[in-house]
Design a protein around this motif. Structure first.
Motif, PDB file in Angstrom:
ATOM      1  N   LEU A 223       0.826  -1.204   0.000  1.00  0.00           N
ATOM      2  CA  LEU A 223       0.000   0.000   0.000  1.00  0.00           C
ATOM      3  C   LEU A 223       0.866   1.263   0.000  1.00  0.00           C
ATOM      4  CD1 LEU A 223      -2.861  -1.065   2.446  1.00  0.00           C
ATOM      5  CD2 LEU A 223      -3.012  -0.748  -0.035  1.00  0.00           C
ATOM      6  N   ALA A 224       2.015   1.205   0.643  1.00  0.00           N
ATOM      7  CA  ALA A 224       2.934   2.343   0.616  1.00  0.00           C
ATOM      8  C   ALA A 224       3.453   2.572  -0.798  1.00  0.00           C
ATOM      9  CB  ALA A 224       4.101   2.105   1.576  1.00  0.00           C
ATOM     10  N   ASP A 225       3.776   1.492  -1.507  1.00  0.00           N
ATOM     11  CA  ASP A 225       4.209   1.613  -2.900  1.00  0.00           C
ATOM     12  C   ASP A 225       3.096   2.219  -3.755  1.00  0.00           C
ATOM     13  OD1 ASP A 225       6.738   0.566  -2.490  1.00  0.00           O
ATOM     14  OD2 ASP A 225       6.135  -1.494  -2.970  1.00  0.00           O
ATOM     15  N   ALA A 226       1.864   1.783  -3.503  1.00  0.00           N
ATOM     16  CA  ALA A 226       0.735   2.291  -4.272  1.00  0.00           C
ATOM     17  C   ALA A 226       0.521   3.777  -4.015  1.00  0.00           C
ATOM     18  CB  ALA A 226      -0.532   1.509  -3.932  1.00  0.00           C
ATOM     19  N   ALA A 227       0.653   4.199  -2.755  1.00  0.00           N
ATOM     20  CA  ALA A 227       0.503   5.613  -2.412  1.00  0.00           C
ATOM     21  C   ALA A 227       1.584   6.447  -3.088  1.00  0.00           C
ATOM     22  CB  ALA A 227       0.556   5.796  -0.903  1.00  0.00           C
ATOM     23  N   ASP A 228       2.801   5.941  -3.122  1.00  0.00           N
ATOM     24  CA  ASP A 228       3.888   6.650  -3.795  1.00  0.00           C
ATOM     25  C   ASP A 228       3.597   6.808  -5.283  1.00  0.00           C
ATOM     26  OD1 ASP A 228       5.282   6.898  -1.452  1.00  0.00           O
ATOM     27  OD2 ASP A 228       6.613   5.191  -1.834  1.00  0.00           O
ATOM     28  N   SER A 229       3.007   5.787  -5.877  1.00  0.00           N
ATOM     29  CA  SER A 229       2.693   5.825  -7.300  1.00  0.00           C
ATOM     30  C   SER A 229       1.608   6.842  -7.604  1.00  0.00           C
ATOM     31  CB  SER A 229       2.250   4.436  -7.771  1.00  0.00           C
ATOM     32  OG  SER A 229       1.915   4.444  -9.142  1.00  0.00           O
ATOM     33  N   ALA A 230       0.715   7.064  -6.636  1.00  0.00           N
ATOM     34  CA  ALA A 230      -0.389   7.994  -6.852  1.00  0.00           C
ATOM     35  C   ALA A 230       0.075   9.446  -6.897  1.00  0.00           C
ATOM     36  CB  ALA A 230      -1.437   7.823  -5.759  1.00  0.00           C
TER      37      ALA A 230
ATOM     38  N   LEU B 234      -8.031  -2.353  -2.525  1.00  0.00           N
ATOM     39  CA  LEU B 234      -7.356  -1.325  -1.730  1.00  0.00           C
ATOM     40  C   LEU B 234      -6.128  -0.779  -2.448  1.00  0.00           C
ATOM     41  CD1 LEU B 234      -7.570  -2.744   1.901  1.00  0.00           C
ATOM     42  CD2 LEU B 234      -8.844  -0.839   0.928  1.00  0.00           C
ATOM     43  N   LEU B 235      -5.389  -1.637  -3.122  1.00  0.00           N
ATOM     44  CA  LEU B 235      -4.228  -1.174  -3.884  1.00  0.00           C
ATOM     45  C   LEU B 235      -4.654  -0.219  -5.003  1.00  0.00           C
ATOM     46  CD1 LEU B 235      -2.147  -4.475  -4.201  1.00  0.00           C
ATOM     47  CD2 LEU B 235      -1.438  -2.385  -3.010  1.00  0.00           C
ATOM     48  N   LEU B 236      -5.723  -0.557  -5.691  1.00  0.00           N
ATOM     49  CA  LEU B 236      -6.203   0.302  -6.767  1.00  0.00           C
ATOM     50  C   LEU B 236      -6.669   1.652  -6.232  1.00  0.00           C
ATOM     51  CD1 LEU B 236      -8.189  -2.360  -8.816  1.00  0.00           C
ATOM     52  CD2 LEU B 236      -6.225  -1.059  -9.657  1.00  0.00           C
ATOM     53  N   ARG B 237      -7.365   1.625  -5.112  1.00  0.00           N
ATOM     54  CA  ARG B 237      -7.840   2.885  -4.539  1.00  0.00           C
ATOM     55  C   ARG B 237      -6.678   3.746  -4.052  1.00  0.00           C
ATOM     56  NH1 ARG B 237     -13.222   2.696  -1.018  1.00  0.00           N
ATOM     57  NH2 ARG B 237     -12.994   4.884  -1.497  1.00  0.00           N
ATOM     58  N   GLU B 238      -5.631   3.091  -3.558  1.00  0.00           N
ATOM     59  CA  GLU B 238      -4.486   3.841  -3.064  1.00  0.00           C
ATOM     60  C   GLU B 238      -3.664   4.422  -4.211  1.00  0.00           C
ATOM     61  OE1 GLU B 238      -2.799   5.420   0.276  1.00  0.00           O
ATOM     62  OE2 GLU B 238      -4.346   3.874   0.342  1.00  0.00           O
ATOM     63  N   ALA B 239      -3.454   3.621  -5.259  1.00  0.00           N
ATOM     64  CA  ALA B 239      -2.644   4.070  -6.394  1.00  0.00           C
ATOM     65  C   ALA B 239      -3.418   5.008  -7.306  1.00  0.00           C
ATOM     66  CB  ALA B 239      -2.162   2.859  -7.194  1.00  0.00           C
ATOM     67  N   HIS B 240      -4.733   4.814  -7.378  1.00  0.00           N
ATOM     68  CA  HIS B 240      -5.614   5.607  -8.226  1.00  0.00           C
ATOM     69  C   HIS B 240      -5.038   5.762  -9.643  1.00  0.00           C
ATOM     70  CE1 HIS B 240      -8.852   8.367  -9.132  1.00  0.00           C
ATOM     71  NE2 HIS B 240      -9.348   8.104  -7.926  1.00  0.00           N
ATOM     72  N   PRO B 241      -4.871   4.645 -10.361  1.00  0.00           N
ATOM     73  CA  PRO B 241      -4.338   4.719 -11.717  1.00  0.00           C
ATOM     74  C   PRO B 241      -5.288   5.466 -12.645  1.00  0.00           C
ATOM     75  CG  PRO B 241      -5.221   2.539 -11.264  1.00  0.00           C
ATOM     76  CD  PRO B 241      -5.221   3.272  -9.962  1.00  0.00           C
ATOM     77  N   ASP B 242      -4.727   6.125 -13.645  1.00  0.00           N
ATOM     78  CA  ASP B 242      -5.571   6.832 -14.604  1.00  0.00           C
ATOM     79  C   ASP B 242      -6.222   5.820 -15.541  1.00  0.00           C
ATOM     80  OD1 ASP B 242      -3.637   6.080 -16.475  1.00  0.00           O
ATOM     81  OD2 ASP B 242      -2.725   8.073 -16.548  1.00  0.00           O
ATOM     82  N   ALA B 243      -7.057   6.320 -16.466  1.00  0.00           N
ATOM     83  CA  ALA B 243      -7.826   5.434 -17.334  1.00  0.00           C
ATOM     84  C   ALA B 243      -6.927   4.555 -18.191  1.00  0.00           C
ATOM     85  CB  ALA B 243      -8.750   6.263 -18.221  1.00  0.00           C
ATOM     86  N   VAL B 244      -5.822   5.108 -18.656  1.00  0.00           N
ATOM     87  CA  VAL B 244      -4.910   4.340 -19.504  1.00  0.00           C
ATOM     88  C   VAL B 244      -4.313   3.182 -18.714  1.00  0.00           C
ATOM     89  CG1 VAL B 244      -2.748   4.412 -20.798  1.00  0.00           C
ATOM     90  CG2 VAL B 244      -4.395   6.289 -21.008  1.00  0.00           C
ATOM     91  N   ALA B 245      -3.825   3.459 -17.501  1.00  0.00           N
ATOM     92  CA  ALA B 245      -3.217   2.421 -16.676  1.00  0.00           C
ATOM     93  C   ALA B 245      -4.254   1.387 -16.244  1.00  0.00           C
ATOM     94  CB  ALA B 245      -2.551   3.044 -15.457  1.00  0.00           C
TER      95      ALA B 245
END
Length: 213
Positions: free
Chosen positions: A29-36, A74-85
């Motif tokens: 989740l920390a990695d995902a937050a960093d990606s966001a 939870l990972l998706l919500r944390e990273a919040h990838p754009d439509a392309v990703a």
């Protein structure tokens, strides 16, 4: 976890996991937050897969298959990838990974142009996990009437309970075209000597207009 099940909080999920899985989850989740919130150094064309995406794929191995949906959501919500990703993850993902993306669409894809192609793709499969996830709240909000009716027929065809469809009673009520399609489907099944799904009769009853006092 179904399309109508509330997404668990991080704390709820951690309570279900052992110590090793909790440590892994916190790091993922920390990695995902960093990606966001990418730094200037990470902008531009991606040169490698983000660490959280590797965690997204391996969630079942680290946290167990029973918790994999919740972890991925939870990972998706944390990273919040754009439509392309998000689309790329869906296209490249396993059925389990695609299911998680479908479940989280209401939180990540406010623009129907971003999420509907994924829902429509899932509805073209005969994978009951994907079909059930595809008829959740995002579909109820954004699918046009014709495609929504076809989605319900797909549920009947694949054996997915129609209760998986969000806002079922609201959208089915008074839908004469849906009633016609259900009648045709029942007639086809009967003519072919096949049983009519019990859910069809319940769904047909829902198409009746609300009686006025």
């Amino acid at each position: 976890m179904t399309s109508s099940t509330p997404i668990p909080t991080r704390e709820d999920l951690r309570d279900r996991l052992g110590d090793t899985a909790r440590t892994w989850l916190d790091a993922a989740l920390a990695d995902a937050a960093d990606s966001a919130t990418p730094s200037q150094d990470t902008l531009g064309p991606r040169r490698s897969v983000a660490p959280w995406e590797l965690s997204f794929a391996s969630a079942g191995r680290h946290c167990g298959q029973d918790q994999a949906d919740a972890v991925r959501v939870l990972l998706l919500r944390e990273a919040h990838p754009d439509a392309v990703a998000l689309t790329r993850l869906y296209r490249q993902g396993t059925a389990a990974e695609r299911r998680a993306i479908l479940l989280v669409l209401p939180h990540l894809a406010p623009d129907p142009a971003d999420g509907l192609p994924l829902v429509e793709d899932a509805l073209r499969t005969n994978d009951t996990r994907l079909v059930a996830a595809a008829v959740g709240p995002y579909a109820a909000e954004h699918l046009d009437p014709h495609t929504w009716r076809q989605a319900l027929l797909k549920c009947l065809f694949t054996g997915v309970p129609v209760d998986a469809a969000a806002r079922l009673e609201d959208r089915a009520r008074g839908d004469a075209e849906l009633a016609r399609m259900l009648g045709d489907y029942a007639a086809e099944r009967t003519a072919a000597g096949r049983p009519v799904p019990a859910d069809l009769h319940r769904l047909l009853a829902l198409t009746s207009p609300t009686e006025q006092p």
